[in-house]
Design a protein around this motif. Sequence first.
Motif, mmCIF file in Angstrom:
data_model
loop_
_atom_site.group_PDB
_atom_site.id
_atom_site.type_symbol
_atom_site.label_atom_id
_atom_site.label_comp_id
_atom_site.label_asym_id
_atom_site.label_seq_id
_atom_site.Cartn_x
_atom_site.Cartn_y
_atom_site.Cartn_z
ATOM 1 N N VAL A 74 -13.578 -2.500 -0.037
ATOM 2 C CA VAL A 74 -13.031 -3.143 1.449
ATOM 3 C C VAL A 74 -14.272 -3.706 1.980
ATOM 4 C CG1 VAL A 74 -11.230 -1.446 1.996
ATOM 5 C CG2 VAL A 74 -13.531 -0.848 2.766
ATOM 6 N N GLU A 133 1.035 -1.115 -0.126
ATOM 7 C CA GLU A 133 -0.088 0.057 0.035
ATOM 8 C C GLU A 133 0.943 1.373 -0.017
ATOM 9 O OE1 GLU A 133 -0.547 -2.710 1.760
ATOM 10 O OE2 GLU A 133 -2.495 -3.101 1.521
ATOM 11 N N CYS A 182 -9.134 -4.870 3.288
ATOM 12 C CA CYS A 182 -9.315 -4.959 1.844
ATOM 13 C C CYS A 182 -9.742 -6.132 1.197
ATOM 14 C CB CYS A 182 -7.767 -4.956 1.258
ATOM 15 S SG CYS A 182 -7.175 -3.037 1.695
ATOM 16 N N ALA A 223 -6.768 -0.068 -2.480
ATOM 17 C CA ALA A 223 -7.889 -1.176 -2.291
ATOM 18 C C ALA A 223 -8.867 -1.075 -3.202
ATOM 19 C CB ALA A 223 -8.500 -0.911 -0.902
#
Length: 236
Positions: A227, A48, A192, A223
């Motif tokens: 999520v 990320e 996620c 993501a």
Amino acid sequence: MDYENFFFYRCVFFVVIKVLLMKLEIRPPKMHELKRAIEIIYSAFKGEFRYIFGKYFDFGEKILISFYKKTIKEEDLENFLIVKAGKKIIATANLDFKNPTFARLLKFLLHFLKLNVHFLRAAPILGIKRAIRITMSMYWFFIENFRRNSCYINLLAVSPGFHNRGIGTKLIQAIEKVTREKRLRSITLDVCFGDIPARYLYKKTGFSEERHFSNIMLKYLNAIDGVFAMQKPLPY
Ligand SMILES: CC(C)(COP(=O)(O)OP(=O)(O)OC[C@H]1O[C@@H](n2cnc3c(N)ncnc32)[C@H](O)[C@@H]1OP(=O)(O)O)[C@@H](O)C(=O)NCCC(=O)NCCS
């Protein structure tokens, strides 16, 4: 080193680690331990952060650490938990205890704005587009902060070398204990879609998947598939 020696030392290494892991200490960090906690978060969410910071990946970690050092005060440390095996910090969680009084929300908003400003000030290095992208992605956490009477898990990370040894499970149990002590009614989090180990861990520890969000802001957090909001009620 020949093969037998190598095998012997490998066994010794695993026995030592196992003994250390048996003596896990889970508690809020001291101020000087916060830096290590943030390093763990950064390495556990490498994908990320690499997506967010691109070639400024290392710089991003420094910004984050400097931000926490500047803004976290002694009384804020109760929002973190660390797991220590011997002298080594191997996992951490950042929590938000929500019994949202107006004062608490205001405090959070202020903290959040400071974080935004902190990243925007790095814009000459990061580039204005990337800096705005990063600050935008943080709004997700702000919106989520309006959930009531719950402990929201902002971040939960186990150091990459220690995955799949039950550390995450123990950390969740500790979070549950703290949440009960504060008389809050549930634990909530967002995970996620593609984070299979985390989704497995949460299901295993009693969370259910509530809602599936697909939000443009989440794209900035890598993501892409959205999520799941998850919840674990804590009846008394
Ligand atoms: C998610 C995370 C915290 C789990 O920590 P952990 O210490 O490995 O957790 P545990 O060992 O207690 O439990 C993990 C479980 O997932 C299972 N698991 C791991 N990878 C899996 C996979 N690909 N598919 C299915 N199950 C998987 C393990 O077998 C274990 O289950 P078991 O105890 O029944 O064998 C850790 O992987 C991590 O830090 N990930 C990066 C950060 C992150 O994603 N945090 C959560 C964001 S909300």
